[in-house]
Design a protein around this motif. Structure first.
Motif, PDB file in Angstrom:
ATOM      1  N   GLY A  23      16.248 -29.729 -11.054  1.00 17.89           N
ATOM      2  CA  GLY A  23      16.470 -30.563  -9.882  1.00 17.89           C
ATOM      3  C   GLY A  23      16.899 -31.973 -10.248  1.00 17.89           C
ATOM      4  O   GLY A  23      17.603 -32.643  -9.491  1.00 17.89           O
ATOM      5  N   THR A  24      16.489 -32.428 -11.429  1.00 20.46           N
ATOM      6  CA  THR A  24      16.804 -33.801 -11.854  1.00 20.46           C
ATOM      7  C   THR A  24      18.069 -33.895 -12.709  1.00 20.46           C
ATOM      8  O   THR A  24      18.503 -35.001 -13.029  1.00 20.46           O
ATOM      9  N   THR A  25      18.657 -32.773 -13.067  1.00 19.62           N
ATOM     10  CA  THR A  25      19.851 -32.854 -13.918  1.00 19.62           C
ATOM     11  C   THR A  25      21.033 -33.496 -13.191  1.00 19.62           C
ATOM     12  O   THR A  25      21.924 -34.047 -13.826  1.00 19.62           O
ATOM     13  N   TYR A  26      21.032 -33.417 -11.873  1.00 23.50           N
ATOM     14  CA  TYR A  26      22.087 -34.098 -11.106  1.00 23.50           C
ATOM     15  C   TYR A  26      22.017 -35.608 -11.334  1.00 23.50           C
ATOM     16  O   TYR A  26      23.049 -36.279 -11.429  1.00 23.50           O
ATOM     17  N   ILE A  27      20.796 -36.124 -11.425  1.00 23.17           N
ATOM     18  CA  ILE A  27      20.614 -37.545 -11.715  1.00 23.17           C
ATOM     19  C   ILE A  27      21.046 -37.829 -13.148  1.00 23.17           C
ATOM     20  O   ILE A  27      21.683 -38.841 -13.435  1.00 23.17           O
ATOM     21  N   GLY A  28      20.690 -36.910 -14.058  1.00 20.55           N
ATOM     22  CA  GLY A  28      21.092 -37.069 -15.456  1.00 20.55           C
ATOM     23  C   GLY A  28      22.605 -37.142 -15.598  1.00 20.55           C
ATOM     24  O   GLY A  28      23.137 -37.962 -16.350  1.00 20.55           O
ATOM     25  N   ILE A  29      23.315 -36.283 -14.868  1.00 23.89           N
ATOM     26  CA  ILE A  29      24.782 -36.303 -14.913  1.00 23.89           C
ATOM     27  C   ILE A  29      25.311 -37.619 -14.347  1.00 23.89           C
ATOM     28  O   ILE A  29      26.215 -38.242 -14.905  1.00 23.89           O
ATOM     29  N   ALA A  30      24.722 -38.058 -13.227  1.00 20.16           N
ATOM     30  CA  ALA A  30      25.166 -39.310 -12.594  1.00 20.16           C
ATOM     31  C   ALA A  30      25.002 -40.495 -13.549  1.00 20.16           C
ATOM     32  O   ALA A  30      25.891 -41.350 -13.657  1.00 20.16           O
ATOM     33  N   PHE A  31      23.865 -40.563 -14.246  1.00 22.88           N
ATOM     34  CA  PHE A  31      23.647 -41.643 -15.222  1.00 22.88           C
ATOM     35  C   PHE A  31      24.641 -41.537 -16.374  1.00 22.88           C
ATOM     36  O   PHE A  31      25.199 -42.530 -16.838  1.00 22.88           O
ATOM     37  N   ILE A 100      25.033 -37.074  -4.795  1.00 19.15           N
ATOM     38  CA  ILE A 100      24.282 -36.074  -5.556  1.00 19.15           C
ATOM     39  C   ILE A 100      23.676 -35.005  -4.652  1.00 19.15           C
ATOM     40  O   ILE A 100      23.707 -33.821  -4.955  1.00 19.15           O
ATOM     41  N   GLY A 101      23.127 -35.433  -3.519  1.00 19.76           N
ATOM     42  CA  GLY A 101      22.515 -34.480  -2.600  1.00 19.76           C
ATOM     43  C   GLY A 101      23.511 -33.458  -2.089  1.00 19.76           C
ATOM     44  O   GLY A 101      23.208 -32.262  -2.005  1.00 19.76           O
TER      45      GLY A 101
END
Length: 313
Positions: A23-31, A100-101
């Motif tokens: 669920g948090t990999t989307y944030i990882g990609i964004a960073f 991201i959502g």
């Protein structure tokens, strides 16, 4: 009884780790893509992850376990290019524009596309599953309504609808890969398969990055936040997430393990709001709700038939 209790606790912990990891990999990609070239950063991510898995499997099961036939090798590389290369490459490019959502909700429909492919292959679904497929298509359509989704602040005025379709294309490639995997000659060990898939994706993404005129020096000179996102993708997203998933498949019902498909987007949407102050428009709320419910229906009906590889962001 104590053994059963212990397994239940481990399964619960494993599910929690999987939900957080994916669920948090989307944030990882964004960073990561804030200052790193998107395609090369994903390529190097899979280089690092595949090497780590290669060494882990070799030390644990013996180096002979990594030996593949020509058909197994070619199938693994092909699937890696189709699923990881196309799926993650398009995602890394699109997250420059798409919230991201929204991206996570489009990807959440993967079990629906897989079920649809099986329907087209004369594997007639149950009525409940068919309702889920139709509902999912309606939900995706609502999410992707032109003029409703707000682009990310640093999108540079790019076409949001176009990039949503690009994510959808990557998701379809992943679903097609999940559909044809059981029909191809692949390694029996899912971790071995994943290792070679990642290697194939790494090569394809590197070539695509070069064609896209991305620079290795830009990758090396990225910001600390981008490096933290990249390291997170390698360790938590690829290695921990997939290892835990493999363990869960052996120790928990597939219907329970498959809940990642509709829990992960909820995590991603929530983090998008908290970290990036993303706005939930009506089309996202309504379409996203329909997609998640539809995916839950399809997963509940279809998971008992066949196990398919997840879309690991």
């Amino acid at each position: 009884m104590p053994v059963s209790s212990s397994i239940k606790t481990k399964v619960a912990i494993g599910l929690g780790i999987m939900y957080v990891a994916w669920g948090t990999t989307y944030i990882g990609i964004a960073f990561t893509i804030e200052t790193m070239p998107p395609l090369l950063s994903m390529s190097f991510r899979f280089v690092a992850a595949s090497l780590a898995l290669f060494i882990f499997i070799g030390l644990r099961n013996g180096w002979e376990s990594l030996r593949l036939t020509r058909k197994e090798l070619s199938s693994s590389i092909f699937l890696g290019v189709l699923m990881l290369g196309t799926g993650l490459g398009t995602m890394a490019l699109a997250e420059k524009v798409i919230p991201i959502g929204v991206a996570s909700l489009i990807v959440a429909a993967m079990p629906i596309w897989t079920a649809l492919f099986r329907t087209l292959d004369n594997d007639r679904p149950k009525l409940t599953s068919l309702i889920g497929i139709v509902g999912g298509l309606i939900g995706i359509g609502i999410i992707m309504l032109p003029g409703h989704t707000i682009a990310r602040p640093d999108s540079g005025g790019q076409n949001v609808t176009l990039w949503m379709f690009i994510i959808l294309f990557g998701n379809l490639c992943w679903s097609l890969g999940s559909f044809i995997t059981p029909r191809m000659e692949t390694p029996s060990n899912p971790l071995v398969l994943s290792t070679y898939e990642m290697a194939g994706a790494a090569g394809a993404l590197f070539i695509a990055g070069m064609i896209n005129q991305e620079s290795i020096s830009d990758f090396m000179n990225a910001s600390a936040r981008s490096w933290s996102g990249w390291i997170y993708l390698v360790t938590v997203g690829s290695l921990i997430g997939y290892t835990v998933y493999t363990w869960l498949l052996e120790n928990a019902p597939i219907t329970l393990v498959s809940t990642y498909a509709y829990v992960n987007p909820v995590v991603a949407v929530a983090l998008g709001i908290v970290i990036f102050s993303e706005t939930l428009t009506n089309n996202i709320l309504i379409g996203g709700f329909i997609v998640i419910v539809s995916v839950a229906i399809v997963v509940a009906v279809e998971a008992a038939k066949k196990q398919t590889l997840p879309q690991v962001q």
